[in-house]
Design a protein around this motif. Structure first.
Motif, mmCIF file in Angstrom:
data_model
loop_
_atom_site.group_PDB
_atom_site.id
_atom_site.type_symbol
_atom_site.label_atom_id
_atom_site.label_comp_id
_atom_site.label_asym_id
_atom_site.label_seq_id
_atom_site.Cartn_x
_atom_site.Cartn_y
_atom_site.Cartn_z
ATOM 1 N N TRP A 138 -7.019 1.814 1.731
ATOM 2 C CA TRP A 138 -6.580 1.591 0.355
ATOM 3 C C TRP A 138 -5.357 2.466 0.094
ATOM 4 O O TRP A 138 -5.421 3.685 0.236
ATOM 5 C CB TRP A 138 -7.712 1.935 -0.597
ATOM 6 N N ILE A 164 -1.492 -1.092 -5.936
ATOM 7 C CA ILE A 164 -2.513 -0.959 -4.903
ATOM 8 C C ILE A 164 -2.243 -1.967 -3.790
ATOM 9 O O ILE A 164 -2.069 -3.154 -4.051
ATOM 10 C CB ILE A 164 -3.921 -1.196 -5.479
ATOM 11 N N CYS A 217 -3.184 -5.897 -6.307
ATOM 12 C CA CYS A 217 -3.010 -6.224 -7.731
ATOM 13 C C CYS A 217 -2.549 -7.669 -7.900
ATOM 14 O O CYS A 217 -3.045 -8.390 -8.768
ATOM 15 C CB CYS A 217 -2.013 -5.265 -8.377
ATOM 16 N N CYS A 226 -5.287 -5.069 -12.138
ATOM 17 C CA CYS A 226 -4.844 -3.681 -12.272
ATOM 18 C C CYS A 226 -4.516 -3.404 -13.740
ATOM 19 O O CYS A 226 -4.144 -4.323 -14.460
ATOM 20 C CB CYS A 226 -3.613 -3.441 -11.403
ATOM 21 N N ALA A 239 -4.512 3.669 -11.252
ATOM 22 C CA ALA A 239 -3.872 3.054 -10.091
ATOM 23 C C ALA A 239 -3.323 1.688 -10.493
ATOM 24 O O ALA A 239 -4.085 0.786 -10.843
ATOM 25 C CB ALA A 239 -4.873 2.918 -8.957
ATOM 26 N N PHE A 264 -2.472 3.553 -2.653
ATOM 27 C CA PHE A 264 -2.044 3.591 -4.043
ATOM 28 C C PHE A 264 -0.654 4.210 -4.080
ATOM 29 O O PHE A 264 -0.445 5.288 -3.537
ATOM 30 C CB PHE A 264 -2.959 4.449 -4.912
#
Length: 174
Positions: free
Chosen positions: A154, A70, A95, A123, A67, A156
């Motif tokens: 969350w 994010i 990130c 990240c 990921a 992604f």
């Protein structure tokens, strides 16, 4: 005269002690849900009770795919005939935050979990991630007593991957 001054001093000290009590926070429930089990697998998400007034949050999950992009959506809700939006509905680049620590609302939550979390690097994220024995939530923002729900979504690569919902009770004057 000194007796009156001493009495006033003791009275002011008592008011200071009563007025300076920190709010009491108790987590009452935790729920986690993975929307995409091929990307995020949640092993457990639970509260552990130590006593009537002390619980700790434990979350353990595995990010199966790397990921890099994010985003996190924080939403705080207060219970009043159902949960209603209360203070925050805030989305930020996680990130970028891990690189710069430049988001004040995110920094409040980061300061609470940084000592008990494995999410302490920038990240990309992949592999096992955990939050272990989180039991001392300290909210520096004054809030009224009541029942609250913290929703963490969350995201992604612009797709919701999993959610973490933490229910807690706050008592302003214990």
């Amino acid at each position: 005269m000194n007796y009156k001054l001493l009495s006033l001093g003791v009275f002011l000290f008592a008011i200071f002690l009563v007025g300076s009590e920190a709010p009491f926070i108790k987590m009452t429930n935790a729920k986690c849900q993975s929307y995409n089990k091929s990307w995020v697998e949640i092993h457990y998400c639970r509260l552990k009770a130590y006593s009537r007034n002390k619980t700790s949050l434990n979350v353990n999950l595995t990010v199966l795919e790397t990921a890099n992009n994010i985003h996190l959506r924080l939403k705080l809700m207060k219970r009043a005939n159902g949960y209603k939006p209360f203070l925050w509905d805030y989305t930020f680049d996680a990130c970028e935050f891990m690189r710069k620590r430049n988001q004040p609302v995110a920094k409040i939550f980061w300061n609470m979990i940084k000592e008990v979390s494995t999410v302490n690097h920038t990240c990309p994220y992949v592999g096992l991630q955990s939050l272990n024995d989180f039991h001392r939530p300290e909210i520096p923002v004054p809030m009224p007593s009541g029942e609250y729900l913290l929703l963490l979504n969350w995201i992604f690569d612009e797709k919701p991957q999993f959610a973490t919902n933490v229910y807690f009770t706050l008592v302003e004057d214990p």
